[in-house]
Every structure is written in structure tokens, then in C-alpha cells.
Write an enzyme that holds these catalytic residues in place. Structure first.
Site, PDB file in Angstrom:
ATOM      1  N   GLU A   1      58.524  41.786  35.663  1.00 34.97           N
ATOM      2  CA  GLU A   1      57.540  42.833  35.935  1.00 34.97           C
ATOM      3  C   GLU A   1      56.340  42.730  35.001  1.00 34.97           C
ATOM      4  OE1 GLU A   1      57.953  44.184  38.659  1.00 34.97           O
ATOM      5  OE2 GLU A   1      60.061  43.708  38.921  1.00 34.97           O
TER       6      GLU A   1
ATOM      7  N   TYR B   1      59.940  34.383  46.753  1.00 33.26           N
ATOM      8  CA  TYR B   1      60.132  34.185  45.323  1.00 33.26           C
ATOM      9  C   TYR B   1      60.476  32.723  45.008  1.00 33.26           C
ATOM     10  CZ  TYR B   1      60.594  39.315  44.906  1.00 33.26           C
ATOM     11  OH  TYR B   1      60.370  40.658  44.936  1.00 33.26           O
TER      12      TYR B   1
END
Length: 640
Positions: free
Chosen positions: A317, A406
Site C-alpha cells: 500500500e 498483479y
């Protein structure tokens, strides 16, 4: 009066690769430059009364504004001078519960290109808002006050406010949130500032005001809020942890390396432009692993393992501060532009903050899980989800989310790094961020800039590198399935874990090196457990018992991926002696993928038990999770 108009078809003109097909807004004609929100919270009744103010730039001559909404109660729309504007809600091809509806606002005249205007909308949202998670006070640790948090990605922000809900549109933002209870504190995307002037007039004599502001433009999906009995703690430098007070000491200790992670990422990719970095550890019903709102990352408590092995979520993050929040994919077919670059930066950071080959093991685990996701897309409507550029038209783009953007994207970036050199690729990424700073781009923008950068900066073997990029890039992005170049990362630590797992699977006796597992890195332990799960059909109940007796897996505090794979194995092997631990696991987490994955095998093998557990525990889960499991149970009941 609100007028509803049912539209059977939606005509999209000038469709090109850079359009966002998941918005009903006319963002090519008008553009929100600044958004101000004013929310009055009534968490006891799961209600938020709201006013939104929009500063809008006209791009083409226009007499109306179209905004995205989802199950909002819209009361009135008016200009800054108070003059009301007519509006209607258009239902587009039965999309109300898929992508929402279109709010069409008729302007007071035709506005010409480059004009500016300001409008305000009074509205309310309730627990029907799919971006909002409302918890009763009984669902919190202290049981004193209710709790609320949001999750706007991908197109859920339109359930909290009318707006151009597309990553193609970025705007600066401010907000004021009003609470009736002094115990309820509020944190929101942006910097907390002194009280801003109120728009509304409120009957309540005492309100507690929280105001926020962000002068860096962001897309709608990055707006986030948490409200409840929460506190923050500085863990060093500009880094803070926010949580319910009872957990704050433990969470702060677990996340004390945040300043170190941020420092190492800055060393690699360049300056951090956002100011403070705050991470909110949400209650256990949080349905996602993490969410990268600027200055206010959200994370599931599943990251708190006790040995700091779960904080990779935080590293990922943090990476979004550059990849996604600064340079953004312009539609949800380009999710990979945000997520794969974060995975790459996350694993690059592991090289400085974790033991040798930790990043390689992460890549191997990611490849295994990606292949599983690719093989799982068998529905003809979802075949494009096997590519880096899925077709999300007329769908909720969240349905296309998987590990494909991803990991398949990461493998492209890793291959490019090997092709042009590690140091060169670092400088390419820095240049890319600077060139596209605060912009929203598509896959072709990335491709063209990559080729231009190579032509300008790579001398050795330049033409061969360019030819290879041209040859592999578009198949890597658009073709379904595995990439055109085989995944090549490996480490002896991978084979070590596989060999130990196979020794348990293939032999009747405990392996002599069984204790070796305890010295593995956590993600190496995941490799071991993946091999066990993949070979569950070869495991007898006595072998499962031997594994559990030796390693004490059932009920252990361990990484959630390890637990998830173990408990799926328990159910698949019908080892009922450890079902208590499976139930405990389901009651202790809220992340959708893990709960759905366990219930998937429970429903296949123990339908009645799955119904019983879910009926007793569904109050623990976010609606996004409970609705999915209920749908699975309903479908299974049809075929009984």
C-alpha cells in the site's frame, strides 16, 4: 420532483481504448476540478445526510451534466446562487444494481468550452451504499459506539456521492464531517485542517467537526473515511497507526518498521510527496486486504500476525503512493498499471528489508496463485479476465479483479528489467513517474513512453531490445492466459520447501528434517502448505493428524495464507477433528477471498454444516462477503 427515465440502449460514440466504459458521466464534456463534501453522520441509524459542492470546468459546449450514482437519495440540485436545477435519474440497461444509474442535471443555459460553474447537490446515503461498511456498537471491541468505514474501489464511490466515478478524472478535494457523539472520531483522505465553513444549517446544538483537504488531484476511488472510537499513534517520523484503542499498542508495535519501509522505497523510486503516512487497521469484518487512500491506507487486521510477517500488505500500500495514486490507470481495464507496478516496487523493497530471496519466493507464490486464477475463469463472459486488459463493459469491474493484473503485470515488468538492466529500469520508472505525474494513462501510453525512453537512454543492444519489446508487449497485455515468456524466477529455498512437503506426502513416517519448517521464512512456509494442499487427495486422515500433531497448525496464530491453505486441506480431506479450528478461522477474519474460498469447499462437502455456520456467523461479515456466501449457498441448494 425526481423524474426516472428508463433507457434501453446506451450509444457510445467515438469509442477508443482510452475511454472508461464503467461510467455514465459525460466526463469528456465537463470535468470536476474540485469536490467538497459535507457529511452529517448518524451511525446509529446507518444514515449520512450530505451536501456535495462541485467546481466544474466545461470542456465542450454543453447544457447538462451527467453523474454516476448508486442507490442514493437525491433531494435537490442547485447553483451557488441558490437557483434550483432540474434533474432526473436515468436507468441504463438494468444496470441499477450492477453499475448504478445516471443522474442527469439540466443546466440553466448552454455553457461554452472553458467556462466554469459551481453546483451543489443535497442527498443522503444509507446502508444500501455498497462502499460503506456500517458496524453496530456490538460489533466493535469496546461496544460503546458504532463504526463506519468505506471501500470505494472500483466503482463504489458513486454510492457515497454523485460524481464522475472514473479514474480518468482527477480532482482536488476537501471535506467536513460532523458527528453527534464525542466518542466518534473521524479520519478521511487528505490532511486534517482547521474547521472549514459549513454549507448546511443543522438543528443539533452540539456537533463535533472534522475537516480535511487535499491539494493533489486524485480519482474518486481514493476517497476514504473511517469513523468510530479510533485513535492514532506515531510510530516514528511521519508514520502513524490508527485503530480501536484496545488494539493500538499491539498494532503500533507490529508496524513499527513503517518508517524504515518508507525510507527504503524512497531510496529506490524517489521523493514521497504526500506528507504524512497513516495506516488504519480496521475491525475484523474488513472485506479486503488493504486500500491505498492517500495519507490514509486501510488494512485488514489479518496483517497483524505477531511476528511482523504479515506487514507486506503495508509495503504494497505504501508503493501505491507512487504507483496508482500519483500515476493512475485511466479505466478498470488498466488496473494492472497500478497494481503490477506496486507489486514490483513492493518486491524491490523486500530486497532491502527482508532476508535474501524473500522477493523471489513472493514471486513464485504469486505465479502459483495467478495460474489458479487464470484456470478459474471458465465462464465465457469472463474469459478476457485472463488478460491484462479485461473487457469490463456492462459489468461491475470488481468482478474482473484477480491476481492476473498483479502477477502477470509484475512478470512483464520483471522481464523488462532483465531486458534493459536493473539500474536502467529504476531510472525508467523514475522518469515515467515524473512524465505522467498526476495523470491517468492507458496501456498504450505506457508502451509508447517505454519505447521512447529506451531509444533515448539505452545505447548497448538498443535495436534488439526495442524489437523484443515490440514483439512481446501487446501479446503480454491482450492475450489470454500465461505470458509469452516463461516465468523464470527460482531459488533453492523453493525446492527446499517442496521437498519437505513431498517427504510428508510420499512417506508414512515423519521426515527426519521435519523441524526444518520452523526455520523457513513465512512465505517459504506458504510454499510448503501450497504443496500440501495441492496434493490433498494423497493425504490420509492419519497423515493429516501427524502433520497437525507435529506442527500444531490448527488454531495457531500464523499467516493468513498459511491458515487458509491448511483449513481448505482440512475440509477437503474431511478431517473433522480440526473443524473447530476451521470455524475459528472463519470467525476471526473478514477478507472476502479467504472466507469464500473456505465456504466453497465446505459447501461442496458439508452443505448442511456450511448453512449452519453461516447462519450463526454471517453478522460478523461485511455485506460484500455475506451476500457472496449467501449466493453460493442459494445456488448449491438448487442443485441438491
Amino acid at each position: 420532483m425526481i423524474k426516472y427515465l428508463i433507457i434501453s440502449t446506451l450509444i457510445l460514440s467515438c469509442i477508443s481504448s482510452d475511454l472508461d466504459l464503467n461510467t455514465f458521466s459525460n466526463y469528456l464534456e465537463v470535468r470536476i476540478n474540485h469536490l467538497h463534501l459535507e457529511w452529517l453522520l448518524d451511525l446509529d441509524n446507518k444514515l449520512v445526510n450530505a451536501t456535495a459542492e462541485y467546481q466544474i470546468k466545461v470542456l465542450k459546449n454543453v447544457d447538462h451534466i451527467d453523474l454516476d450514482i448508486y442507490l442514493l437519495d437525491v433531494f435537490n440540485v442547485y447553483l451557488l446562487n441558490g437557483n434550483p436545477l432540474e434533474f432526473e435519474i436515468q436507468v441504463i440497461q438494468n444496470q441499477t444494481l450492477v453499475q448504478g444509474d445516471k443522474l442527469v442535471i439540466k443546466l440553466d443555459r448552454q455553457y461554452k468550452a472553458l467556462e466554469n460553474l459551481i453546483i451543489r447537490i443535497k442527498y443522503a446515503y444509507t446502508e444500501k451504499a455498497r462502499a460503506a461498511g456500517f458496524l453496530t456498537k456490538e460489533q466493535t471491541q469496546s461496544k460503546k459506539v458504532p463504526y463506519m468505514f468505506s471501500q470505494c474501489e472500483a466503482i463504489k464511490c458513486r454510492s457515497l456521492m454523485p460524481l464522475q466515478d472514473t479514474p480518468s478524472v482527477k480532482f482536488t478535494y476537501s471535506s467536513t464531517v460532523l458527528s453527534k457523539d464525542p466518542l466518534i472520531k473521524v479520519f478521511m483522505t487528505g490532511h486534517q485542517v482547521d474547521s472549514l465553513q459549513l454549507i448546511g444549517h443543522y438543528e443539533e446544538t452540539r456537533l463535533y467537526q472534522y475537516s480535511f483537504k487535499l491539494d493533489i488531484p486524485i480519482p474518486a476511488y481514493l476517497i476514504g473515511i473511517v469513523a468510530g472510537e479510533v485513535e492514532q499513534r506515531n510510530v516514528g517520523g511521519n508514520c502513524y497507526v490508527i485503530s480501536e484503542p484496545h488494539f493500538l499498542d499491539g498494532y503500533a508495535k507490529e508496524l513499527e518498521e513503517l518508517p524504515f519501509f518508507l525510507e527504503k522505497m524512497i531510496d529506490y523510486i524517489g521523493p514521497y510527496i504526500w506528507g504524512e503516512y497513516k495506516i488504519v487497521v480496521l475491525p475484523q469484518s474488513c472485506p479486503f486486504g488493504g486500500m491505498e487512500h492517500p495519507l490514509l491506507t486501510f488494512a485488514s487486521p489479518m496483517m497483524i500476525v505477531g511476528d511482523k510477517s504479515g506487514v507486506g500488505i503495508a509495503i504494497h500500500e505504501i508503493a501505491h503512493s507512487w504507483m496508482g495514486n500519483t500515476v493512475t490507470g485511466n479505466n478498470w481495464s488498466n488496473l494492472w498499471i497500478m497494481e503490477s507496478l506496486c507489486v514490483f516496487l513492493e518486491r524491490k523493497t523486500y530486497q532491502f528489508v527482508r532476508p535474501k530471496d524473500y522477493d523471489v519466493i513472493e514471486a513464485i507464490n504469486g505465479n502459483i496463485d495467478m495460474i489458479e486464477d487464470i484456470e478459474g475463469f471458465v465462464d465465457p463472459e469472463k474469459l478476457t479476465y485472463k488478460s491484462l486488459h479485461p473487457n469490463t463493459a456492462w459489468k461491475n469491474p470488481n468482478d474482473s479483479f484477480s491476481l492476473v493484473p498483479y502477477e502477470k503485470g509484475y512478470q512483464l515488468l520483471y522481464y523488462l528489467e532483465q531486458l534493459i538492466g536493473e539500474e536502467n529500469f529504476k531510472f525508467f520508472l523514475r522518469s515515467y513517474l515524473d512524465y505522467f505525474k498526476f495523470q491517468s494513462i492507458d496501456e498504450d501510453d505506457f508502451y509508447k513512453y517505454l519505447l521512447r525512453w529506451v531509444r533515448q537512454n539505452i545505447q548497448d543492444n538498443q535495436q534488439a531490445i526495442i524489437n523484443e519489446i515490440i514483439f512481446i508487449y501487446k501479446p503480454w497485455v491482450y492475450d489470454l492466459g500465461l505470458p509469452p515468456r516463461q516465468f523464470s524466477q527460482t531459488t533453492p529455498k523453493y525446492q527446499q520447501a517442496i521437498s519437505l512437503a513431498n517427504a510428508w506426502i510420499q512417506n508414512n513416517e515423519q521426515p527426519q528434517n521435519a523441524n526444518e519448517y520452523n526455520d523457513y521464512m513465512p512465505n517459504q512456509q506458504t510454499i510448503f502448505m501450497q504443496q500440501i494442499m495441492s496434493n490433498w487427495e494423497k493425504l490420509t486422515k492419519s497423515k493429516i493428524k501427524a502433520l497437525d500433531d507435529f506442527y500444531k497448525f490448527s488454531g495457531a496464530k500464523q499467516g493468513v495464507q498459511i491458515g487458509f491453505k491448511w483449513y481448505r486441506t482440512i475440509v477437503l480431506c474431511k478431517y473433522e477433528d480440526s473443524f473447530w479450528a476451521v470455524r475459528q478461522f472463519l470467525q476471526s477474519i473478514g477478507v472476502r477471498s479467504y472466507i469464500v474460498g473456505i465456504y466453497e469447499v465446505l459447501i461442496q462437502n458439508y452443505l448442511d454444516l456450511a448453512k449452519q455456520w453461516f447462519e450463526e456467523d454471517k453478522y460478523l461479515y461485511h455485506p460484500l462477503v455475506s451476500n457472496k456466501v449467501q449466493d453460493m449457498l442459494n445456488k448449491a441448494g438448487i442443485f441438491e
